[in-house]
Design a protein around this motif. Structure first.
Motif, PDB file in Angstrom:
ATOM      1  N   VAL A 137       0.857  -1.186   0.000  1.00  0.00           N
ATOM      2  CA  VAL A 137       0.000   0.000   0.000  1.00  0.00           C
ATOM      3  C   VAL A 137       0.893   1.235   0.000  1.00  0.00           C
ATOM      4  N   LEU A 138       0.611   2.153  -0.927  1.00  0.00           N
ATOM      5  CA  LEU A 138       1.435   3.350  -1.093  1.00  0.00           C
ATOM      6  C   LEU A 138       0.615   4.617  -0.953  1.00  0.00           C
ATOM      7  N   GLU A 139       1.268   5.652  -0.439  1.00  0.00           N
ATOM      8  CA  GLU A 139       0.776   7.022  -0.543  1.00  0.00           C
ATOM      9  C   GLU A 139       1.567   7.681  -1.664  1.00  0.00           C
ATOM     10  N   LEU A 140       0.888   8.357  -2.568  1.00  0.00           N
ATOM     11  CA  LEU A 140       1.515   8.948  -3.740  1.00  0.00           C
ATOM     12  C   LEU A 140       1.262  10.451  -3.757  1.00  0.00           C
ATOM     13  N   ALA A 141       2.303  11.191  -4.113  1.00  0.00           N
ATOM     14  CA  ALA A 141       2.194  12.647  -4.222  1.00  0.00           C
ATOM     15  C   ALA A 141       2.771  13.070  -5.560  1.00  0.00           C
ATOM     16  N   PRO A 142       1.940  13.186  -6.598  1.00  0.00           N
ATOM     17  CA  PRO A 142       2.458  13.608  -7.897  1.00  0.00           C
ATOM     18  C   PRO A 142       2.858  15.081  -7.876  1.00  0.00           C
ATOM     19  N   VAL A 143       4.059  15.379  -8.319  1.00  0.00           N
ATOM     20  CA  VAL A 143       4.507  16.775  -8.422  1.00  0.00           C
ATOM     21  C   VAL A 143       4.049  17.359  -9.748  1.00  0.00           C
ATOM     22  N   THR A 144       4.130  16.549 -10.810  1.00  0.00           N
ATOM     23  CA  THR A 144       3.582  16.921 -12.110  1.00  0.00           C
ATOM     24  C   THR A 144       2.294  16.126 -12.340  1.00  0.00           C
ATOM     25  N   GLY A 145       1.595  16.406 -13.442  1.00  0.00           N
ATOM     26  CA  GLY A 145       0.315  15.754 -13.688  1.00  0.00           C
ATOM     27  C   GLY A 145       0.197  15.234 -15.100  1.00  0.00           C
ATOM     28  N   ARG A 146       1.116  14.380 -15.505  1.00  0.00           N
ATOM     29  CA  ARG A 146       1.077  13.825 -16.860  1.00  0.00           C
ATOM     30  C   ARG A 146       0.025  12.721 -16.970  1.00  0.00           C
ATOM     31  N   SER A 147      -0.349  12.439 -18.202  1.00  0.00           N
ATOM     32  CA  SER A 147      -1.329  11.381 -18.456  1.00  0.00           C
ATOM     33  C   SER A 147      -0.805  10.041 -17.946  1.00  0.00           C
ATOM     34  N   HIS A 148      -1.601   9.393 -17.082  1.00  0.00           N
ATOM     35  CA  HIS A 148      -1.278   8.066 -16.540  1.00  0.00           C
ATOM     36  C   HIS A 148       0.048   8.050 -15.779  1.00  0.00           C
ATOM     37  N   GLN A 149       0.444   9.199 -15.251  1.00  0.00           N
ATOM     38  CA  GLN A 149       1.767   9.309 -14.633  1.00  0.00           C
ATOM     39  C   GLN A 149       1.990   8.277 -13.533  1.00  0.00           C
ATOM     40  N   LEU A 150       1.055   8.182 -12.579  1.00  0.00           N
ATOM     41  CA  LEU A 150       1.254   7.278 -11.459  1.00  0.00           C
ATOM     42  C   LEU A 150       1.313   5.830 -11.922  1.00  0.00           C
ATOM     43  N   ARG A 151       0.494   5.486 -12.879  1.00  0.00           N
ATOM     44  CA  ARG A 151       0.433   4.107 -13.357  1.00  0.00           C
ATOM     45  C   ARG A 151       1.720   3.708 -14.075  1.00  0.00           C
ATOM     46  N   VAL A 152       2.212   4.590 -14.941  1.00  0.00           N
ATOM     47  CA  VAL A 152       3.432   4.274 -15.684  1.00  0.00           C
ATOM     48  C   VAL A 152       4.651   4.294 -14.766  1.00  0.00           C
ATOM     49  N   HIS A 153       4.727   5.251 -13.867  1.00  0.00           N
ATOM     50  CA  HIS A 153       5.871   5.326 -12.968  1.00  0.00           C
ATOM     51  C   HIS A 153       5.972   4.094 -12.077  1.00  0.00           C
ATOM     52  N   LEU A 154       4.854   3.628 -11.546  1.00  0.00           N
ATOM     53  CA  LEU A 154       4.906   2.454 -10.682  1.00  0.00           C
ATOM     54  C   LEU A 154       5.185   1.187 -11.486  1.00  0.00           C
ATOM     55  N   GLN A 155       4.659   1.119 -12.700  1.00  0.00           N
ATOM     56  CA  GLN A 155       4.999  -0.012 -13.561  1.00  0.00           C
ATOM     57  C   GLN A 155       6.499  -0.040 -13.830  1.00  0.00           C
ATOM     58  N   SER A 156       7.119   1.142 -13.953  1.00  0.00           N
ATOM     59  CA  SER A 156       8.549   1.202 -14.242  1.00  0.00           C
ATOM     60  C   SER A 156       9.387   0.649 -13.097  1.00  0.00           C
ATOM     61  N   LEU A 157       8.830   0.618 -11.885  1.00  0.00           N
ATOM     62  CA  LEU A 157       9.520   0.019 -10.747  1.00  0.00           C
ATOM     63  C   LEU A 157       9.318  -1.489 -10.686  1.00  0.00           C
ATOM     64  N   GLY A 158       8.484  -2.013 -11.597  1.00  0.00           N
ATOM     65  CA  GLY A 158       8.156  -3.436 -11.563  1.00  0.00           C
ATOM     66  C   GLY A 158       7.021  -3.762 -10.623  1.00  0.00           C
ATOM     67  N   HIS A 159       6.263  -2.725 -10.210  1.00  0.00           N
ATOM     68  CA  HIS A 159       5.159  -2.907  -9.277  1.00  0.00           C
ATOM     69  C   HIS A 159       3.934  -2.134  -9.770  1.00  0.00           C
ATOM     70  N   PRO A 160       3.295  -2.601 -10.840  1.00  0.00           N
ATOM     71  CA  PRO A 160       2.116  -1.882 -11.341  1.00  0.00           C
ATOM     72  C   PRO A 160       0.983  -1.892 -10.326  1.00  0.00           C
ATOM     73  N   ILE A 161       0.116  -0.901 -10.445  1.00  0.00           N
ATOM     74  CA  ILE A 161      -1.045  -0.819  -9.558  1.00  0.00           C
ATOM     75  C   ILE A 161      -1.962  -2.007  -9.817  1.00  0.00           C
ATOM     76  N   ALA A 162      -2.445  -2.613  -8.759  1.00  0.00           N
ATOM     77  CA  ALA A 162      -3.305  -3.796  -8.878  1.00  0.00           C
ATOM     78  C   ALA A 162      -4.561  -3.464  -9.681  1.00  0.00           C
ATOM     79  N   GLY A 163      -4.937  -4.393 -10.551  1.00  0.00           N
ATOM     80  CA  GLY A 163      -6.145  -4.233 -11.351  1.00  0.00           C
ATOM     81  C   GLY A 163      -5.998  -3.296 -12.522  1.00  0.00           C
ATOM     82  N   ASP A 164      -4.772  -3.079 -13.005  1.00  0.00           N
ATOM     83  CA  ASP A 164      -4.539  -2.133 -14.099  1.00  0.00           C
ATOM     84  C   ASP A 164      -4.681  -2.830 -15.446  1.00  0.00           C
ATOM     85  N   THR A 165      -5.768  -2.523 -16.148  1.00  0.00           N
ATOM     86  CA  THR A 165      -6.055  -3.182 -17.427  1.00  0.00           C
ATOM     87  C   THR A 165      -5.211  -2.649 -18.573  1.00  0.00           C
TER      88      THR A 165
END
Length: 249
Positions: free
Chosen positions: A165-193
């Protein structure tokens, strides 16, 4: 909080509205006759003057502000552009993600430029050359996330598979930013189609991402305003849109 048809009003005054957008509902109309149902249009059946200021991904639930006049819309838009509006999200990601590279406040940072992946819209991707600067701060919440009532309710949906479980604080607001950034760590958000594997998608019946806090200076009164909206990651009673297609911050 006041509930209307498939959305809730967290705050209402003469100048702005703060809403709890359900998951699997577009923020604004999409392309095609079957994609016209959205939060903005539902709100405008009650407040015809309401104007969208920012967006959430269709799959994401949580806090969204709308202006009730052009002047307030302009003021809020400028505040978002100047990064004077502060947002927090809660997310459940696949696997056990250890906290790394902590700053003085206990946050880690993902600094990875993003660009819309045009051949595969509405997906975005990391592009160090052409991408726009994109920054996300994140930190791991204790295993007993129910201890954070502003983010999660005690009955929140907890996947059976290993998760963090994570708390996230986006500094910028790009399209799908949180989803792509977490996927890049090898830990995509659960239930991401869009960005998760079939195993990831089987972890939850919806994307486990929720905008749980919004903080800003009221554009008319100058008062410091903060709203908290915990979630249980409930599945919406219906899915008005068959698939994702909205490009949004």
């Amino acid at each position: 909080m006041t509930s209307h048809a498939h959305f809730s009003v967290i705050h209402e005054d003469a100048h702005l509205l703060v809403l709890d957008k359900p998951a699997n509902l577009l923020s604004v109309p999409g392309r095609g006759a079957d994609r016209q149902d959205c939060l903005a249009r539902r709100v405008q059946t009650i407040w015809p003057e309401a104007l969208i200021v920012h967006r959430l991904d269709m799959a994401t639930s949580g806090l969204l502000v709308m202006a009730r006049s052009a002047a307030v819309h302009r003021s809020l838009s400028m505040a978002f552009a100047a990064r004077q509006v502060h947002k927090r999200y809660v997310a459940v990601v696949e696997g056990m993600l250890p906290q790394t590279a902590l700053d003085a406040e206990g946050w880690s940072t993902i600094d990875a430029p993003l660009i819309v992946d045009w051949p595969h819209r509405p997906r975005s991707k990391i592009d160090p050359v052409l991408g726009k600067p994109s920054l996300t701060r994140w930190r791991v919440l204790p295993a007993d996330a129910a201890a954070h009532p502003g983010m999660l309710t005690p009955d929140w949906h907890r996947p059976d598979d290993a998760h963090t479980v994570l708390e996230l604080a986006p500094v910028t607001g790009r399209s799908h930013q949180l989803r792509v950034h977490l996927q890049s760590l090898g830990h995509p958000i659960a239930g991401d189609t869009l960005y998760g594997s079939p195993e990831n998608q089987a972890m939850a019946p919806r994307l486990l991402l929720h905008a749980c806090m919004l903080e800003l200076v009221h554009p008319c009164t100058g008062a410091h305003m903060r709203w908290d909206c915990p979630t249980n990651f409930a599945v919406p009673t219906r899915n008005p849109c068959p698939s994702e297609g909205e490009i949004s911050p």
